[in-house]
Design a protein around this motif. Sequence first.
Motif, mmCIF file in Angstrom:
data_model
loop_
_atom_site.group_PDB
_atom_site.id
_atom_site.type_symbol
_atom_site.label_atom_id
_atom_site.label_comp_id
_atom_site.label_asym_id
_atom_site.label_seq_id
_atom_site.Cartn_x
_atom_site.Cartn_y
_atom_site.Cartn_z
ATOM 1 N N ARG A 14 0.820 -1.213 0.000
ATOM 2 C CA ARG A 14 0.000 0.000 0.000
ATOM 3 C C ARG A 14 0.853 1.263 0.000
ATOM 4 O O ARG A 14 0.609 2.196 -0.776
ATOM 5 C CB ARG A 14 -0.931 -0.024 1.234
ATOM 6 C CG ARG A 14 -1.921 1.136 1.313
ATOM 7 C CD ARG A 14 -2.800 1.025 2.559
ATOM 8 N NE ARG A 14 -2.042 1.192 3.797
ATOM 9 C CZ ARG A 14 -1.814 2.362 4.400
ATOM 10 N NH1 ARG A 14 -2.294 3.478 3.883
ATOM 11 N NH2 ARG A 14 -1.110 2.425 5.518
ATOM 12 N N VAL A 15 1.887 1.291 0.881
ATOM 13 C CA VAL A 15 2.754 2.470 0.951
ATOM 14 C C VAL A 15 4.233 2.099 0.816
ATOM 15 O O VAL A 15 5.111 2.874 1.161
ATOM 16 C CB VAL A 15 2.528 3.255 2.278
ATOM 17 C CG1 VAL A 15 1.199 3.970 2.253
ATOM 18 C CG2 VAL A 15 2.639 2.334 3.499
ATOM 19 N N ASP A 16 4.506 0.886 0.323
ATOM 20 C CA ASP A 16 5.882 0.412 0.163
ATOM 21 C C ASP A 16 6.274 0.617 -1.302
ATOM 22 O O ASP A 16 5.788 -0.079 -2.193
ATOM 23 C CB ASP A 16 5.933 -1.078 0.554
ATOM 24 C CG ASP A 16 7.352 -1.594 0.626
ATOM 25 O OD1 ASP A 16 8.286 -0.827 0.343
ATOM 26 O OD2 ASP A 16 7.521 -2.789 0.972
ATOM 27 N N PHE A 37 8.216 3.305 11.236
ATOM 28 C CA PHE A 37 7.012 2.471 11.285
ATOM 29 C C PHE A 37 7.026 1.459 10.152
ATOM 30 O O PHE A 37 7.380 1.798 9.018
ATOM 31 C CB PHE A 37 5.765 3.349 11.189
ATOM 32 C CG PHE A 37 5.773 4.451 12.208
ATOM 33 C CD1 PHE A 37 5.689 4.164 13.559
ATOM 34 C CD2 PHE A 37 5.905 5.769 11.819
ATOM 35 C CE1 PHE A 37 5.735 5.173 14.509
ATOM 36 C CE2 PHE A 37 5.945 6.788 12.760
ATOM 37 C CZ PHE A 37 5.864 6.494 14.106
ATOM 38 N N PRO A 38 6.605 0.236 10.451
ATOM 39 C CA PRO A 38 6.589 -0.779 9.397
ATOM 40 C C PRO A 38 5.532 -0.450 8.331
ATOM 41 O O PRO A 38 4.580 0.274 8.590
ATOM 42 C CB PRO A 38 6.226 -2.067 10.152
ATOM 43 C CG PRO A 38 5.567 -1.611 11.413
ATOM 44 C CD PRO A 38 6.121 -0.263 11.733
ATOM 45 N N TYR A 39 5.749 -0.966 7.109
ATOM 46 C CA TYR A 39 4.803 -0.676 6.021
ATOM 47 C C TYR A 39 3.419 -1.271 6.282
ATOM 48 O O TYR A 39 2.434 -0.793 5.736
ATOM 49 C CB TYR A 39 5.370 -1.177 4.685
ATOM 50 C CG TYR A 39 6.506 -0.308 4.178
ATOM 51 C CD1 TYR A 39 6.316 1.056 3.992
ATOM 52 C CD2 TYR A 39 7.759 -0.840 3.911
ATOM 53 C CE1 TYR A 39 7.350 1.877 3.546
ATOM 54 C CE2 TYR A 39 8.800 -0.036 3.464
ATOM 55 C CZ TYR A 39 8.587 1.316 3.284
ATOM 56 O OH TYR A 39 9.613 2.120 2.842
ATOM 57 N N GLY A 68 -0.301 -0.807 19.080
ATOM 58 C CA GLY A 68 0.913 -1.029 19.865
ATOM 59 C C GLY A 68 1.919 0.087 19.644
ATOM 60 O O GLY A 68 2.594 0.534 20.576
ATOM 61 N N GLU A 69 2.034 0.534 18.393
ATOM 62 C CA GLU A 69 3.004 1.597 18.062
ATOM 63 C C GLU A 69 2.627 2.893 18.775
ATOM 64 O O GLU A 69 3.493 3.587 19.317
ATOM 65 C CB GLU A 69 3.048 1.845 16.549
ATOM 66 C CG GLU A 69 3.674 0.726 15.745
ATOM 67 C CD GLU A 69 5.175 0.573 15.967
ATOM 68 O OE1 GLU A 69 5.811 1.496 16.495
ATOM 69 O OE2 GLU A 69 5.698 -0.507 15.632
ATOM 70 N N TYR A 111 14.523 2.911 17.781
ATOM 71 C CA TYR A 111 13.837 1.614 17.871
ATOM 72 C C TYR A 111 12.869 1.469 16.707
ATOM 73 O O TYR A 111 12.336 2.450 16.176
ATOM 74 C CB TYR A 111 13.091 1.478 19.211
ATOM 75 C CG TYR A 111 11.835 2.341 19.289
ATOM 76 C CD1 TYR A 111 11.905 3.663 19.727
ATOM 77 C CD2 TYR A 111 10.595 1.834 18.893
ATOM 78 C CE1 TYR A 111 10.769 4.455 19.772
ATOM 79 C CE2 TYR A 111 9.454 2.622 18.947
ATOM 80 C CZ TYR A 111 9.544 3.927 19.384
ATOM 81 O OH TYR A 111 8.415 4.715 19.413
ATOM 82 N N GLU A 112 12.652 0.235 16.287
ATOM 83 C CA GLU A 112 11.664 -0.052 15.233
ATOM 84 C C GLU A 112 11.410 -1.554 15.190
ATOM 85 O O GLU A 112 12.258 -2.343 15.602
ATOM 86 C CB GLU A 112 12.176 0.448 13.865
ATOM 87 C CG GLU A 112 11.120 0.333 12.763
ATOM 88 C CD GLU A 112 11.420 1.166 11.505
ATOM 89 O OE1 GLU A 112 12.266 2.080 11.579
ATOM 90 O OE2 GLU A 112 10.788 0.886 10.469
ATOM 91 N N THR A 113 10.244 -1.920 14.666
ATOM 92 C CA THR A 113 9.956 -3.346 14.468
ATOM 93 C C THR A 113 9.887 -3.634 12.969
ATOM 94 O O THR A 113 9.681 -2.728 12.162
ATOM 95 C CB THR A 113 8.604 -3.756 15.088
ATOM 96 O OG1 THR A 113 7.571 -2.984 14.455
ATOM 97 C CG2 THR A 113 8.563 -3.518 16.585
ATOM 98 N N GLY A 114 10.047 -4.906 12.638
ATOM 99 C CA GLY A 114 9.782 -5.358 11.267
ATOM 100 C C GLY A 114 10.823 -4.952 10.237
ATOM 101 O O GLY A 114 10.548 -4.999 9.037
ATOM 102 N N LEU A 115 12.011 -4.561 10.674
ATOM 103 C CA LEU A 115 13.048 -4.185 9.697
ATOM 104 C C LEU A 115 13.704 -5.436 9.115
ATOM 105 O O LEU A 115 13.611 -6.522 9.670
ATOM 106 C CB LEU A 115 14.090 -3.289 10.365
ATOM 107 C CG LEU A 115 13.587 -1.886 10.711
ATOM 108 C CD1 LEU A 115 14.598 -1.157 11.585
ATOM 109 C CD2 LEU A 115 13.281 -1.071 9.453
#
Length: 263
Positions: free
Chosen positions: A38-40, A158-160, A168-169, A205-209
């Motif tokens: 969608r936004v990737d 933020f993850p895509y 959660g974010e 920090y970030e998730t899903g990288l």
Amino acid sequence: MDLSPARILKQANVAVHEAGETILANWAEAKSIRHKGRVDLVTETDVAVEKELTAKLGRVLPNAGFLAEETASGGDLQGTTWIVDPLDGTTNFAHGLPFVAISVALWNEDDVVLGLIHLPRLEETFSAFKGEGAYLNGKPISVSGSSRLVESLVATGFPYDIETKAEGEVERLKSILTTTRGIRRMGAAAVDLAYTACGRFEAFYETGLKPWDTAAGWLLVREAGGTVTTFEAQPFHPFAGSVLASNGIIHRELNELMNAPSE
Ligand code: IPD
Ligand code: CA
Ligand code: CA
């Protein structure tokens, strides 16, 4: 394999600078954008720079493999492998924001041994070789000495697939916004890690990288004296689902805060 730091860093550095020229040459052009999600986004430049880098890095170490974003098909890390994000910050690139980077890491056996993060628009190149320290444009860098959260600037991304994880974010953002000096979202994880390594940010920090987002920056932060773990306080690995990088001093406090539900 001849892993002489001086030779490999020098030649990889030339390759990322040449690839940076390709990004600059395409900067003002109309961008042909394809959607991976969608936004990737992916542009012709992402693909062209990856092709250029794999050809050039392939000549630096002819027997090394590649884990590069636009051509990756799952996989794991073994032997000697170049880990490449040809253009970190594609959304920034598409919108003309200068926070875009080429991120190149070299994996050898069980760890990253080389990291290069080059920001062509801002003319900054961060580099590290395992055990040899971290550098910005050739000058040694180190993480910040701040010990108080209220004096800490924290970066995130933020993850895509944020639509499935927004709650959660937002919860985490609330905890961190109300206890630190502020939050920045640069739009390029490699830049976030490089800026943590040189002390501009106290933490990121970030998730899903993916490995190509984090591998080079992971080494940079470590070599600059910082700490990198998962949100579960486990040792970081490029395939980990989360990353918390910091100056080390605030690591534990920030980590606990991030995992605690906000009031
Ligand atoms: C993205 C950027 C962004 C992060 C995303 C990444 P890309 O990489 O690093 O800051 O929030 O999770 O995927 O797609 O621009 O190479
Ligand atoms: Ca990326
Ligand atoms: Ca990318």
